[in-house]
Design an enzyme around this catalytic site. Sequence first.
Site, PDB file in Angstrom:
ATOM      1  N   THR A   1       0.827  -1.213   0.000  1.00  0.00           N
ATOM      2  CA  THR A   1       0.000   0.000   0.000  1.00  0.00           C
ATOM      3  C   THR A   1       0.856   1.255   0.000  1.00  0.00           C
ATOM      4  OG1 THR A   1      -1.469   1.297   1.433  1.00  0.00           O
ATOM      5  CG2 THR A   1      -0.097  -0.299   2.523  1.00  0.00           C
TER       6      THR A   1
ATOM      7  N   TYR B   1      -1.590   0.169  10.394  1.00  0.00           N
ATOM      8  CA  TYR B   1      -1.886  -0.507   9.121  1.00  0.00           C
ATOM      9  C   TYR B   1      -0.657  -0.444   8.213  1.00  0.00           C
ATOM     10  CZ  TYR B   1      -3.553  -1.032   4.329  1.00  0.00           C
ATOM     11  OH  TYR B   1      -3.682  -1.410   3.021  1.00  0.00           O
TER      12      TYR B   1
HETATM   13  N1  UFG Z   1     -12.571  11.529   2.353  1.00  0.00           N
HETATM   14  C1  UFG Z   1     -13.546  12.451   2.664  1.00  0.00           C
HETATM   15  N2  UFG Z   1     -14.758  11.983   3.059  1.00  0.00           N
HETATM   16  C2  UFG Z   1     -15.055  10.658   3.173  1.00  0.00           C
HETATM   17  C3  UFG Z   1     -14.035   9.712   2.828  1.00  0.00           C
HETATM   18  C4  UFG Z   1     -12.807  10.193   2.437  1.00  0.00           C
HETATM   19  O1  UFG Z   1     -13.328  13.659   2.587  1.00  0.00           O
HETATM   20  O2  UFG Z   1     -16.170  10.300   3.567  1.00  0.00           O
HETATM   21  C5  UFG Z   1     -11.250  12.014   1.893  1.00  0.00           C
HETATM   22  C6  UFG Z   1     -10.121  11.561   2.801  1.00  0.00           C
HETATM   23  O3  UFG Z   1      -9.987  12.445   3.877  1.00  0.00           O
HETATM   24  C7  UFG Z   1      -8.950  11.561   1.829  1.00  0.00           C
HETATM   25  C8  UFG Z   1      -9.583  11.190   0.485  1.00  0.00           C
HETATM   26  O4  UFG Z   1     -10.977  11.455   0.638  1.00  0.00           O
HETATM   27  O5  UFG Z   1      -8.439  12.840   1.726  1.00  0.00           O
HETATM   28  C9  UFG Z   1      -9.403   9.730   0.137  1.00  0.00           C
HETATM   29  O6  UFG Z   1      -9.801   8.947   1.248  1.00  0.00           O
HETATM   30  P1  UFG Z   1     -10.070   7.375   1.175  1.00  0.00           P
HETATM   31  O7  UFG Z   1     -10.563   6.969   2.532  1.00  0.00           O
HETATM   32  O8  UFG Z   1     -10.931   7.078   0.006  1.00  0.00           O
HETATM   33  O9  UFG Z   1      -8.656   6.773   0.870  1.00  0.00           O
HETATM   34  P2  UFG Z   1      -7.252   6.981   1.636  1.00  0.00           P
HETATM   35  O10 UFG Z   1      -6.433   7.860   0.751  1.00  0.00           O
HETATM   36  O11 UFG Z   1      -7.416   7.369   3.039  1.00  0.00           O
HETATM   37  O12 UFG Z   1      -6.759   5.485   1.691  1.00  0.00           O
HETATM   38  C10 UFG Z   1      -6.015   4.872   0.717  1.00  0.00           C
HETATM   39  C11 UFG Z   1      -6.140   3.369   0.866  1.00  0.00           C
HETATM   40  C12 UFG Z   1      -5.574   2.929   2.165  1.00  0.00           C
HETATM   41  C13 UFG Z   1      -4.147   3.425   2.283  1.00  0.00           C
HETATM   42  C14 UFG Z   1      -4.094   4.917   2.082  1.00  0.00           C
HETATM   43  C15 UFG Z   1      -2.679   5.416   2.056  1.00  0.00           C
HETATM   44  O13 UFG Z   1      -7.498   2.988   0.794  1.00  0.00           O
HETATM   45  O14 UFG Z   1      -5.576   1.509   2.232  1.00  0.00           O
HETATM   46  O15 UFG Z   1      -4.679   5.254   0.847  1.00  0.00           O
HETATM   47  O16 UFG Z   1      -2.656   6.725   2.529  1.00  0.00           O
HETATM   48  F1  UFG Z   1      -3.685   3.157   3.515  1.00  0.00           F
END
Ligand code: UFG
Length: 325
Positions: A116, A140
Site C-alpha cells: 500500500t 496498518y
Molecule cells: N474523504 C472524505 N470523506 C469521506 C471519505 C474520504 O473527505 O467520507 C477524503 C479523505 O480524507 C482523503 C480522500 O478522501 O483525503 C481519500 O480517502 P479514502 O478513505 O478514500 O482513501 P485513503 O487515501 O485514506 O486510503 C487509501 C487506501 C488505504 C491506504 C491509504 C494510504 O485505501 O488503504 O490510501 O494513505 F492506507
Amino acid sequence: MKVLVTGGAGYIGSHIVKALGEKGYDILVYDNLSYGHEWAVLHGRLIKGDLADKEFLKSVIQDEKPDAVIHMAALIVVDESVREPLRYYRNNFVNALNLVEVCLEHEVKRFIFSSTAAVYGIPQKVPVTEDTPLLPINPYGSSKVMVEHMLRDAAASSDFNYVSLRYFNVAGADPLSRIGQAREDATHLITVSLRTALGRKSHLDIFGTDYPTHDGTCIRDYIHVDDLSDAHILALEYLASGGSSNIFNCGYGHGYSVKEVVDTVRKVTGINFQVIETARRPGDPPTLIADSSKLRKELGWTPRHDDLEYIIKTAWDWEKKVSRQ
Ligand code: UFG
C-alpha cells in the site's frame, strides 16, 4: 500455472481472480469469508480457511502445490488499525509470516504481495517513487512495511522471489457489475459519495479544506481495480519468466482532489447530494500520487481505464445494482 489467492473473495481479490480466470490460470482462492463472499469468486475453487490456522494452510499448500501465491488477505481500515493495532499486526504480519513459512517449506517460490501507499506515510516528494523512505504513520502501514521487510530478507536468504505491489487509491468495479465493493462499512471516498447519492447517507463529509493543495482538499491517485488486476498478471508473468524480487507502485501518476471527485460523482450520477465541509481526518497526507514509471517500463503495464468518470461510472452501476437487491 496454479495460483493460490488469499483474500480472493474480497473486493480487490475478486477482480484479480476475474483477470486470472480470463487468462486461463488454475485458481485456488483461500479466504476466511470475514469480508469476502462466495458469489464474488467468478473463477476457480474457493477454500474457506484462515491464515491463522497454519496446519490447515499447510495441508492445502501440500495437497494443491501452487506454483505461485498472491497474498491479498488483510485488514485495511486505517483508523481501526490505530484503535486495534495488535489485531492488525496479527492479521497482516503474523498471518503473512505463517504463509511465507509454509511457502518456503513447500517450495512455493513465487509470491505477490498486496502492499500500500500507506508504507510511505506523508512523503516529502510527490509523485512518490519506490525508493522513497518507508515512514508509515499508522499501524496498518507499519504492518505492511513489516511484511515487506520479511519478504526482502526471506528472498535474500533463499531462492524465493516476490513482487510487492504498492496500491494507491483503488476504486471502480467490474464493468458488467458482477463484482464490486460489497462492504457495508466501506469508508473510501468514491464508495461513500455514491452511497450518499443513492440516499443511503444524509450527506458526505469532506475531511479538511485547508490542505496545501489547489482547492484545499486532499489529492489522491485513483486507480481502476481492473488496471490494478492487470499489474498482478504482469507481476506473475515476470516472476514466472525468472524475474527477481521487486517492488512497484500502482497508480496512474496523477491525482484528483476530494472536491474534484465529488464534482465528478455528481456529474456521473446526476444527483446533487449534500456535502458538509468538516475537520481534517487524522493521518491523511495532503497529496499522494504514484510515480508508476517503473511498473510501466519494467513490466510493460499500460492502463486501460485512466479515466475518473469511467472509474466512478463502473462503481455507480455496481452500487445501483446492489441497492436494488
Ligand atoms: N474523504 C472524505 N470523506 C469521506 C471519505 C474520504 O473527505 O467520507 C477524503 C479523505 O480524507 C482523503 C480522500 O478522501 O483525503 C481519500 O480517502 P479514502 O478513505 O478514500 O482513501 P485513503 O487515501 O485514506 O486510503 C487509501 C487506501 C488505504 C491506504 C491509504 C494510504 O485505501 O488503504 O490510501 O494513505 F492506507
